[in-house]
Design a protein around this motif. Structure first.
Motif, PDB file in Angstrom:
ATOM      1  N   ASN B 114       0.855  -1.144   0.010  1.00 56.12           N
ATOM      2  CA  ASN B 114      -0.090  -0.125   0.042  1.00 56.12           C
ATOM      3  C   ASN B 114       0.841   1.379   0.015  1.00 56.12           C
ATOM      4  OD1 ASN B 114      -2.778   0.603   0.240  1.00 56.12           O
ATOM      5  ND2 ASN B 114      -1.937   2.034   1.933  1.00 56.12           N
ATOM      6  N   SER B 115       0.492   2.168  -0.960  1.00 60.27           N
ATOM      7  CA  SER B 115       1.287   3.488  -0.703  1.00 60.27           C
ATOM      8  C   SER B 115       0.381   4.277   0.172  1.00 60.27           C
ATOM      9  CB  SER B 115       1.521   4.293  -2.121  1.00 60.27           C
ATOM     10  OG  SER B 115       0.125   4.423  -2.866  1.00 60.27           O
ATOM     11  N   ASN B 116       1.111   4.952   1.051  1.00 63.34           N
ATOM     12  CA  ASN B 116       0.098   5.387   2.154  1.00 63.34           C
ATOM     13  C   ASN B 116      -0.237   6.734   2.051  1.00 63.34           C
ATOM     14  OD1 ASN B 116       0.464   3.306   3.779  1.00 63.34           O
ATOM     15  ND2 ASN B 116       2.138   3.616   4.937  1.00 63.34           N
ATOM     16  N   SER B 117       0.203   7.634   0.992  1.00 64.71           N
ATOM     17  CA  SER B 117      -0.106   8.987   0.813  1.00 64.71           C
ATOM     18  C   SER B 117      -0.055   9.372  -0.644  1.00 64.71           C
ATOM     19  CB  SER B 117       0.633   9.912   1.675  1.00 64.71           C
ATOM     20  OG  SER B 117       0.387   9.666   2.867  1.00 64.71           O
ATOM     21  N   SER B 118      -0.837  10.379  -0.853  1.00 65.26           N
ATOM     22  CA  SER B 118      -0.841  10.949  -2.292  1.00 65.26           C
ATOM     23  C   SER B 118       0.585  11.161  -2.822  1.00 65.26           C
ATOM     24  CB  SER B 118      -1.605  12.318  -2.422  1.00 65.26           C
ATOM     25  OG  SER B 118      -1.560  12.704  -3.601  1.00 65.26           O
ATOM     26  N   ASN B 119       0.988  10.641  -4.080  1.00 66.72           N
ATOM     27  CA  ASN B 119       2.370  10.680  -4.778  1.00 66.72           C
ATOM     28  C   ASN B 119       3.240  10.358  -4.203  1.00 66.72           C
ATOM     29  OD1 ASN B 119       1.110  12.102  -6.926  1.00 66.72           O
ATOM     30  ND2 ASN B 119       0.997  14.221  -5.801  1.00 66.72           N
ATOM     31  N   LEU B 120       3.072   9.353  -3.140  1.00 65.76           N
ATOM     32  CA  LEU B 120       4.326   8.571  -2.513  1.00 65.76           C
ATOM     33  C   LEU B 120       4.300   7.214  -3.353  1.00 65.76           C
ATOM     34  CD1 LEU B 120       4.008   9.301   1.181  1.00 65.76           C
ATOM     35  CD2 LEU B 120       5.420  10.264  -0.649  1.00 65.76           C
ATOM     36  N   ASP B 121       5.516   7.086  -3.771  1.00 66.50           N
ATOM     37  CA  ASP B 121       5.968   5.649  -4.272  1.00 66.50           C
ATOM     38  C   ASP B 121       6.034   4.591  -3.427  1.00 66.50           C
ATOM     39  OD1 ASP B 121       6.881   5.444  -7.473  1.00 66.50           O
ATOM     40  OD2 ASP B 121       7.267   7.561  -7.000  1.00 66.50           O
ATOM     41  N   ALA B 122       5.405   3.526  -3.683  1.00 63.41           N
ATOM     42  CA  ALA B 122       5.744   2.331  -2.767  1.00 63.41           C
ATOM     43  C   ALA B 122       5.963   1.113  -3.977  1.00 63.41           C
ATOM     44  CB  ALA B 122       4.454   1.715  -2.265  1.00 63.41           C
ATOM     45  N   CYS B 123       7.101   0.194  -3.502  1.00 62.57           N
ATOM     46  CA  CYS B 123       7.494  -0.678  -4.436  1.00 62.57           C
ATOM     47  C   CYS B 123       7.289  -2.384  -3.903  1.00 62.57           C
ATOM     48  CB  CYS B 123       8.968  -0.928  -4.597  1.00 62.57           C
ATOM     49  SG  CYS B 123       9.519   0.838  -5.312  1.00 62.57           S
ATOM     50  N   ILE B 124       6.886  -3.224  -4.568  1.00 66.23           N
ATOM     51  CA  ILE B 124       6.711  -4.530  -4.223  1.00 66.23           C
ATOM     52  C   ILE B 124       7.583  -5.401  -5.373  1.00 66.23           C
ATOM     53  CG2 ILE B 124       4.702  -4.931  -5.927  1.00 66.23           C
ATOM     54  CD1 ILE B 124       5.184  -6.763  -2.481  1.00 66.23           C
ATOM     55  N   THR B 125       8.368  -6.070  -4.247  1.00 60.52           N
ATOM     56  CA  THR B 125       9.444  -6.966  -4.953  1.00 60.52           C
ATOM     57  C   THR B 125       9.408  -8.646  -4.450  1.00 60.52           C
ATOM     58  OG1 THR B 125      10.814  -5.133  -4.813  1.00 60.52           O
ATOM     59  CG2 THR B 125      12.057  -7.180  -5.000  1.00 60.52           C
ATOM     60  N   VAL B 126       9.609  -9.238  -5.564  1.00 64.96           N
ATOM     61  CA  VAL B 126       9.450 -11.036  -5.322  1.00 64.96           C
ATOM     62  C   VAL B 126      10.536 -11.471  -6.124  1.00 64.96           C
ATOM     63  CG1 VAL B 126       7.764 -11.213  -7.236  1.00 64.96           C
ATOM     64  CG2 VAL B 126       7.859 -12.764  -5.151  1.00 64.96           C
ATOM     65  N   THR B 127      10.897 -12.552  -5.701  1.00 65.07           N
ATOM     66  CA  THR B 127      12.016 -13.528  -6.450  1.00 65.07           C
ATOM     67  C   THR B 127      11.513 -14.897  -6.201  1.00 65.07           C
ATOM     68  OG1 THR B 127      13.885 -11.959  -5.633  1.00 65.07           O
ATOM     69  CG2 THR B 127      14.340 -14.294  -6.496  1.00 65.07           C
ATOM     70  N   LYS B 128      11.291 -15.374  -7.165  1.00 64.66           N
ATOM     71  CA  LYS B 128      10.591 -16.768  -7.129  1.00 64.66           C
ATOM     72  C   LYS B 128      10.961 -17.681  -8.411  1.00 64.66           C
ATOM     73  CE  LYS B 128       6.466 -17.625  -8.006  1.00 64.66           C
ATOM     74  NZ  LYS B 128       6.131 -18.311  -9.097  1.00 64.66           N
ATOM     75  N   ILE B 129      10.347 -18.850  -8.492  1.00 68.84           N
ATOM     76  CA  ILE B 129      10.669 -19.733  -9.665  1.00 68.84           C
ATOM     77  C   ILE B 129       9.365 -19.437 -10.598  1.00 68.84           C
ATOM     78  CG2 ILE B 129      10.468 -22.149 -10.452  1.00 68.84           C
ATOM     79  CD1 ILE B 129      12.169 -22.688  -7.837  1.00 68.84           C
ATOM     80  N   PHE B 130       9.593 -19.312 -11.823  1.00 68.22           N
ATOM     81  CA  PHE B 130       8.383 -19.127 -12.794  1.00 68.22           C
ATOM     82  C   PHE B 130       8.455 -20.364 -13.853  1.00 68.22           C
ATOM     83  CE2 PHE B 130       9.180 -14.826 -11.495  1.00 68.22           C
ATOM     84  CZ  PHE B 130       7.919 -14.398 -11.221  1.00 68.22           C
ATOM     85  N   ASN B 131       7.545 -20.901 -14.189  1.00 66.86           N
ATOM     86  CA  ASN B 131       7.334 -21.584 -15.127  1.00 66.86           C
ATOM     87  C   ASN B 131       7.069 -21.171 -16.630  1.00 66.86           C
ATOM     88  OD1 ASN B 131       7.438 -24.101 -13.424  1.00 66.86           O
ATOM     89  ND2 ASN B 131       5.525 -23.187 -12.758  1.00 66.86           N
ATOM     90  N   VAL B 132       7.093 -21.982 -17.649  1.00 70.56           N
ATOM     91  CA  VAL B 132       6.876 -21.766 -18.918  1.00 70.56           C
ATOM     92  C   VAL B 132       5.433 -21.127 -19.111  1.00 70.56           C
ATOM     93  CG1 VAL B 132       6.881 -22.423 -21.603  1.00 70.56           C
ATOM     94  CG2 VAL B 132       8.757 -23.036 -19.855  1.00 70.56           C
ATOM     95  N   GLY B 133       5.227 -20.089 -19.874  1.00 73.32           N
ATOM     96  CA  GLY B 133       3.967 -19.805 -20.079  1.00 73.32           C
ATOM     97  C   GLY B 133       3.118 -19.108 -18.802  1.00 73.32           C
ATOM     98  N   ASP B 134       3.785 -18.533 -17.922  1.00 72.82           N
ATOM     99  CA  ASP B 134       3.380 -17.662 -16.783  1.00 72.82           C
ATOM    100  C   ASP B 134       3.369 -16.409 -17.343  1.00 72.82           C
ATOM    101  OD1 ASP B 134       3.258 -19.692 -14.769  1.00 72.82           O
ATOM    102  OD2 ASP B 134       5.090 -19.026 -13.769  1.00 72.82           O
ATOM    103  N   VAL B 135       2.275 -15.667 -16.776  1.00 77.12           N
ATOM    104  CA  VAL B 135       1.967 -14.303 -17.551  1.00 77.12           C
ATOM    105  C   VAL B 135       2.046 -13.392 -15.939  1.00 77.12           C
ATOM    106  CG1 VAL B 135       0.542 -12.597 -18.542  1.00 77.12           C
ATOM    107  CG2 VAL B 135       0.823 -15.135 -19.265  1.00 77.12           C
ATOM    108  N   ILE B 136       2.991 -12.528 -16.057  1.00 75.32           N
ATOM    109  CA  ILE B 136       3.276 -11.575 -14.998  1.00 75.32           C
ATOM    110  C   ILE B 136       2.485 -10.243 -15.280  1.00 75.32           C
ATOM    111  CG2 ILE B 136       4.743 -10.491 -13.381  1.00 75.32           C
ATOM    112  CD1 ILE B 136       6.880 -12.751 -14.527  1.00 75.32           C
ATOM    113  N   ARG B 137       1.890  -9.674 -14.295  1.00 75.05           N
ATOM    114  CA  ARG B 137       1.182  -8.232 -14.695  1.00 75.05           C
ATOM    115  C   ARG B 137       1.400  -7.265 -13.429  1.00 75.05           C
ATOM    116  NH1 ARG B 137      -2.660 -12.281 -16.529  1.00 75.05           N
ATOM    117  NH2 ARG B 137      -3.240 -11.686 -18.667  1.00 75.05           N
TER     118      ARG B 137
END
Lengths: 225, 162
Positions: B114-137
């Motif tokens: 959650n970005s807590n206030s107007s105009n404040l950037d927030a970032c979500i990061t993940v490192t994981k195994i992906f399979n062929v055909g996975d679609v990331i959005r």
């Protein structure tokens, strides 16, 4: 066609130590010594190599033809590298700040970890800290920081020359990532993993950050070739 | 000639020990969402390296990054909302593209913040195994949320190993 190639195969078989056309290619003279396979790149400064290190009893590889790294351990493979990877972790312990000349670049006063030779940290209270990549590869970068008076802009720049400009206003191609601390005195952070090339320079590049605080830290770790 | 043939064959066989650069897609700057969903679109392709990802941008469906090889990869998405808070997330293989990332099938959620206030950037990061055909959005909260447009908006996926 087979008649044409057969003499060549026999010659090559002698040169390489033996060729079993069905299943096996053998290199060597049957003696205990290193065995090397080299990629001939022509008139360049180095040739990559694969090597059986006879004394070390392991297969090794070298991208630069000089420095070799073991391929896995034991009787099998399992990877191209052995740990630990190169890593630098710096943080502030009641100190640090942003450069007096490069006013948006963070510097740190404490080294928590410095492993390997793939990254060089150049520490400077005037220029801020620069992290130069010595070996092309994939690197993971994490930063945390804050500003006690307001929400802070926390960023990572790549090869930027706009070192006294808020990262939100520098050339876009030099921006690796930007995040915000979510309020006054509320630390924030950012993590990015990307390909970096030898010679690239990474900096922790802000807006306004605390002159000194104990929340500022930066880690950069090589995670893959 | 034969020696070169054998050498090339050997080097090809060692392709499993591939060296960089690894595949990487690095998108920058927000460009709204797909017209029919909450999936972010982006202005600029800073990098699109290697064959293991396919980046597709659609005015109706938003941006997708399709994984073409089994791999360990790291992904990060940064965004913000003006004038308020926003859920900023990433989904994989979701078919709930007009649902708040906070409410989609948890199996399809890579993570959100959650970005807590107007105009404040927030970032979500993940490192994981992906399979062929996975679609990331880059998957948001609702129409127009998050709304970031500037250089601080980033969607960045990098292959670490196969």
């Amino acid at each position: 066609m087979i008649k044409f190639f057969l003499p060549l195969l026999l010659i090559a078989s002698t040169a390489f130590g033996g060729v079993d056309l069905s299943n096996k290619f053998k290199l060597g003279d049957g003696q205990h010594s290193n065995k090397v396979i080299e990629a001939d790149r022509g008139a360049v400064s180095f040739n990559p190599k694969l090597r059986w290190n006879d004394g070390g009893a392991q297969w090794e590889f070298s991208n630069d033809g000089v420095s070799f790294v073991g391929i896995g351990t034991g009787g099998g493979g399992g990877g191209c590298t052995t740990g630990p990877r190169s890593e630098i972790w710096v943080y502030n312990s009641s100190g640090g700040g942003q450069g007096s000349t490069n006013t948006k670049i963070r510097y740190y006063n404490t080294v928590g970890r410095s492993l390997g030779t793939d990254i060089t940290r150049t520490a400077s209270t005037s220029l801020g800290d620069a992290f130069t990549i010595n070996v092309t590869g994939v690197y993971a970068i994490s930063v945390n920081d804050e500003y006690s008076a307001a929400a802070a802009v926390i960023g990572i720049s790549l090869n930027s020359s706009q070192l006294s400009t808020d990262i939100t206003s520098i050339t876009a191609a030099n921006v690796v990532g930007i995040s915000n601390a979510q309020g006054a005195g509320a630390p924030g952070g950012l993590s990015v993993t990307l390909n970096l090339t030898a010679g690239d320079v990474i900096r922790v590049h802000g807006g306004v950050l605390d002159a000194t605080n104990n929340f500022a830290s930066m880690r950069i770790t090589r995670v893959a070739f | 000639m034969f020696k070169k043939f054998l050498l090339v064959s050997l080097l090809i066989s060692f392709n499993a020990f591939a060296v960089g650069p690894r595949s990487e897609v690095w998108l920058q700057g927000g460009n709204g969402q797909g017209s029919g969903n909450f999936i972010k679109r982006f202005l600029t392709v800073q990098r699109n390296i290697g064959p293991d990802f396919t980046y597709t941008d659609s005015a109706t469906l938003g941006a997708t990054i399709t994984v073409n090889a089994y791999m360990l990869a790291a992904a990060v998405y940064c965004d913000y909302y003006n004038p308020g808070q926003a859920h900023i997330g990433m989904s994989v293989n979701s078919n709930q593209l007009s649902t708040d990332i906070a409410n989609i099938n948890p199996l399809d959620t890579l993570g959100f913040i959650n970005s807590n206030s107007s105009n404040l950037d927030a970032c979500i990061t993940v490192t994981k195994i992906f399979n062929v055909g996975d679609v990331i959005r880059a998957h948001g909260q609702t129409t127009g949320v998050p709304s970031g447009t500037d250089v601080s908006v980033t969607f960045h996926v990098t292959e670490i190993s196969n």
